[in-house]
Design a protein around this motif. Structure first.
Motif, PDB file in Angstrom:
ATOM      1  N   ILE A  24      79.508  23.365  35.706  1.00  0.00           N
ATOM      2  CA  ILE A  24      79.200  22.197  34.845  1.00  0.00           C
ATOM      3  C   ILE A  24      78.518  21.113  35.672  1.00  0.00           C
ATOM      4  CG2 ILE A  24      80.225  20.326  33.460  1.00  0.00           C
ATOM      5  CD1 ILE A  24      80.274  22.995  31.997  1.00  0.00           C
ATOM      6  N   TYR A 108      79.034  19.200  26.791  1.00  0.00           N
ATOM      7  CA  TYR A 108      79.741  20.448  27.088  1.00  0.00           C
ATOM      8  C   TYR A 108      81.156  20.370  26.531  1.00  0.00           C
ATOM      9  CZ  TYR A 108      81.461  17.774  31.114  1.00  0.00           C
ATOM     10  OH  TYR A 108      82.000  16.809  31.919  1.00  0.00           O
ATOM     11  N   HIS A 126      83.168  28.097  26.113  1.00  0.00           N
ATOM     12  CA  HIS A 126      82.635  26.775  26.482  1.00  0.00           C
ATOM     13  C   HIS A 126      81.120  26.808  26.541  1.00  0.00           C
ATOM     14  CE1 HIS A 126      86.808  26.734  27.650  1.00  0.00           C
ATOM     15  NE2 HIS A 126      86.748  25.422  27.532  1.00  0.00           N
ATOM     16  N   GLN A 127      80.539  25.792  25.992  1.00  0.00           N
ATOM     17  CA  GLN A 127      79.071  25.686  26.040  1.00  0.00           C
ATOM     18  C   GLN A 127      78.672  24.418  26.775  1.00  0.00           C
ATOM     19  OE1 GLN A 127      77.332  25.719  22.105  1.00  0.00           O
ATOM     20  NE2 GLN A 127      77.115  27.951  22.107  1.00  0.00           N
ATOM     21  N   PHE A 128      77.536  24.507  27.454  1.00  0.00           N
ATOM     22  CA  PHE A 128      76.849  23.317  27.958  1.00  0.00           C
ATOM     23  C   PHE A 128      75.479  23.339  27.291  1.00  0.00           C
ATOM     24  CE2 PHE A 128      73.724  21.161  30.434  1.00  0.00           C
ATOM     25  CZ  PHE A 128      74.367  20.050  30.955  1.00  0.00           C
ATOM     26  N   ALA A 308      71.716  25.994  24.611  1.00  0.00           N
ATOM     27  CA  ALA A 308      73.112  25.971  25.081  1.00  0.00           C
ATOM     28  C   ALA A 308      73.371  27.206  25.931  1.00  0.00           C
ATOM     29  CB  ALA A 308      74.081  25.905  23.914  1.00  0.00           C
ATOM     30  N   ILE A 311      79.368  29.226  29.231  1.00  0.00           N
ATOM     31  CA  ILE A 311      79.887  29.064  30.601  1.00  0.00           C
ATOM     32  C   ILE A 311      80.660  30.312  31.047  1.00  0.00           C
ATOM     33  CG2 ILE A 311      81.244  27.574  32.145  1.00  0.00           C
ATOM     34  CD1 ILE A 311      78.803  26.206  30.901  1.00  0.00           C
TER      35      ILE A 311
END
Ligand code: HAM
Length: 459
Positions: A24, A108, A126-128, A308, A311
């Motif tokens: 991240i 995120y 999880h997305q960023f 996106a 993760i």
């Protein structure tokens, strides 16, 4: 009662959590350097934010959302992605009001999709992502791809596959949709039940189908490139040219339609198969341009573009290919009071050292010397600070270097100087900057500007 985590979810703990933070931080640093700003939006949203039209054809909206009624009988959905939330946030907060575009957001956090769990596919993951809103041109579309590309470069991915496609403007898509309906309608009985539905709702979605029978039919389906109007073709060519200027290699994949309904013009996806175990967890990230999302959620007619990353998928591939840096370097000091009555001294010492930016841990219960020593090793401590009656009476501590296996007795009045000179980890760039006569860089470890202690001849 045996409590298990919910199917499709996982705990991120110990070293893995350090690596999630690292991933991240790389993403955040790159996004920040392109002047994207952090947006934190709620994990719960009104369901109608995602179910915008009766005809939404994406699997995500039709089959995968965690939707429930809250105690006030409102329909609530755990966000299945971040883009719609960012669009809502921009509209709710009228961030477009000062006409300064693009609005650049990064975000995120956890997202939720009811999918069949498998390697790299979770129900909570999880997305960023980043979104750039309000500027509608090829440069802005490609800028987001550049941000995502740079992130993947920093993380160490090599030989990435970058797939791109265009979904054109509305006119091109309508023409293409008609052509797909014409092609697939006579084949409807041979298609899977999902695609029979997709043919009615959004035939472009059929191109995404993974069923082998449908794949065969898709092979001969019309191609979007034959239905792009001049403006859409020009725009796609501009994107390709910009990517070439940036030396970003891509493959055009006319079957790439992406799993969400809001896209138009450029769409892109990143794929990577690990070199070590040939691990393929699906796309590691993807995104594209959208013309109508902001107006669909009640805002003005503003275009947007973004991507996106997943993760979990990125982490598993980096781990498999040993691309993660060594991060858990342990603690600086493990404080070992030899008797319970010296706990206050131990806490006081920890207070002093942490204020001075050292990383410490303390043995806060009575343990044998051997057990404390094991704890120090488990924590990868560089030094142990040991004190019992003798040391307290002599106003001193024993500081043991656990790597060199040497120790010193240090008086209180010398303690600050000792820990600063002998125990403080030096940054790489603080080290001796001289070179040996053979031209090799000196790695004696002494600080920049200090006299070199190296045995070899230096210049
Ligand atoms: P998406 O392709 O649905 O796009 O998801 C982005 C990434 O999330 C995928 O490439 C994948 O790495 C990860 N991902 C998706 N589903 C799962 C899952 N079940 N388990 C683990 N990882 C998963 C979007 O979400 C769009 N909002 C991207 C975007 C931003 N488009 C424009 N702006």
């Amino acid at each position: 009662m045996d409590y298990q985590n919910v199917k499709g979810t996982h705990d991120i703990i110990l070293d893995d959590s350090i690596y999630y933070d690292y991933i991240i931080s790389v993403m955040t640093n790159v996004a920040t350097s392109f002047n994207y700003h952090k947006f934190v939006t709620p994990i719960i949203e009104s369901s109608d934010l995602f179910i915008r039209g009766k005809n939404d054809s994406s699997d995500m909206v039709r089959k995968q959302m965690y939707t429930f009624n809250d105690l006030g009988n409102r329909s609530i959905t755990l966000r299945p992605e971040g883009t719609a939330s960012i669009a809502r946030c921009i509209v709710n907060n009228k961030l477009y009001a000062n006409n300064d575009f693009p609005i650049k957001a990064y975000y995120y956090g956890p997202v939720f999709r009811y999918e069949r769990p498998k390697a790299g596919t979770y129900r909570q993951f999880h997305q960023f992502g980043v979104e750039s809103i309000g500027t509608n041109n090829a440069q802005t579309d490609v800028e987001t791809l550049l941000v995502s590309y740079q992130i993947l470069q920093y993380l160490g991915f090599e030989k990435l596959v970058i797939k791109i496609n265009t979904l054109g403007d509305e006119e091109s898509r309508n023409n293409y949709r008609d052509a797909l309906i014409k092609y697939f309608t006579p084949l409807i009985d041979k298609m899977c039940p999902d695609c029979q539905q997709r043919l009615k709702l959004n035939p472009l979605r059929i191109l995404d189908c993974k069923s082998p029978e449908d794949q065969e039919l898709i092979k001969n389906a019309p191609k979007i490139s034959d239905y792009l109007n001049e403006a859409s073709l020009k725009r796609f060519n501009e994107c390709k040219k910009l990517l070439e200027t940036l030396n970003i290699q891509y493959e055009v994949d006319e079957g790439l339609v992406r799993g969400l309904d809001y896209y138009s013009h450029l769409v892109y996806e990143f794929q990577y198969i690990s070199k070590k175990s040939q691990l393929n967890v699906g796309s590691i990230g993807g995104g594209g341009h959208y013309d109508n999302l902001i107006s669909e959620v009640g805002g003005p007619s503003l275009a947007g573009v973004g991507f996106a990353f997943g993760i979990e998928r990125i982490f598993s591939l980096l781990k498999d290919d040993e691309l993660l840096p060594k991060l858990n370097n342990g603690i600086d000091f493990f404080i070992m009071p030899l008797d319970e009555k010296y706990m206050p001294n131990a806490l006081d010492l920890a207070n002093y050292l942490t204020i001075n930016y050292f990383i410490v841990d303390i043995c806060l219960e009575k343990k044998s010397f051997k057990t404390m020593f094991h704890k120090a090793i488990n924590r990868k401590a560089k030094f142990a600070i040991i004190f019992g009656e003798n040391e307290i009476n002599n106003k001193s501590f024993i500081i043991k270097d656990l790597n060199k296996e040497t120790q010193d007795t240090v008086k209180y009045e010398d303690f600050a100087r000792y820990v600063n000179e002998k125990c403080r980890p030096h940054e790489e760039h603080d080290h001796c900057c001289c070179h040996h006569e053979d031209g090799e860089e000196c790695d004696c470890g002494c600080e920049e500007g200090h006299e070199c202690h190296c045995e070899k001849d230096n210049k």
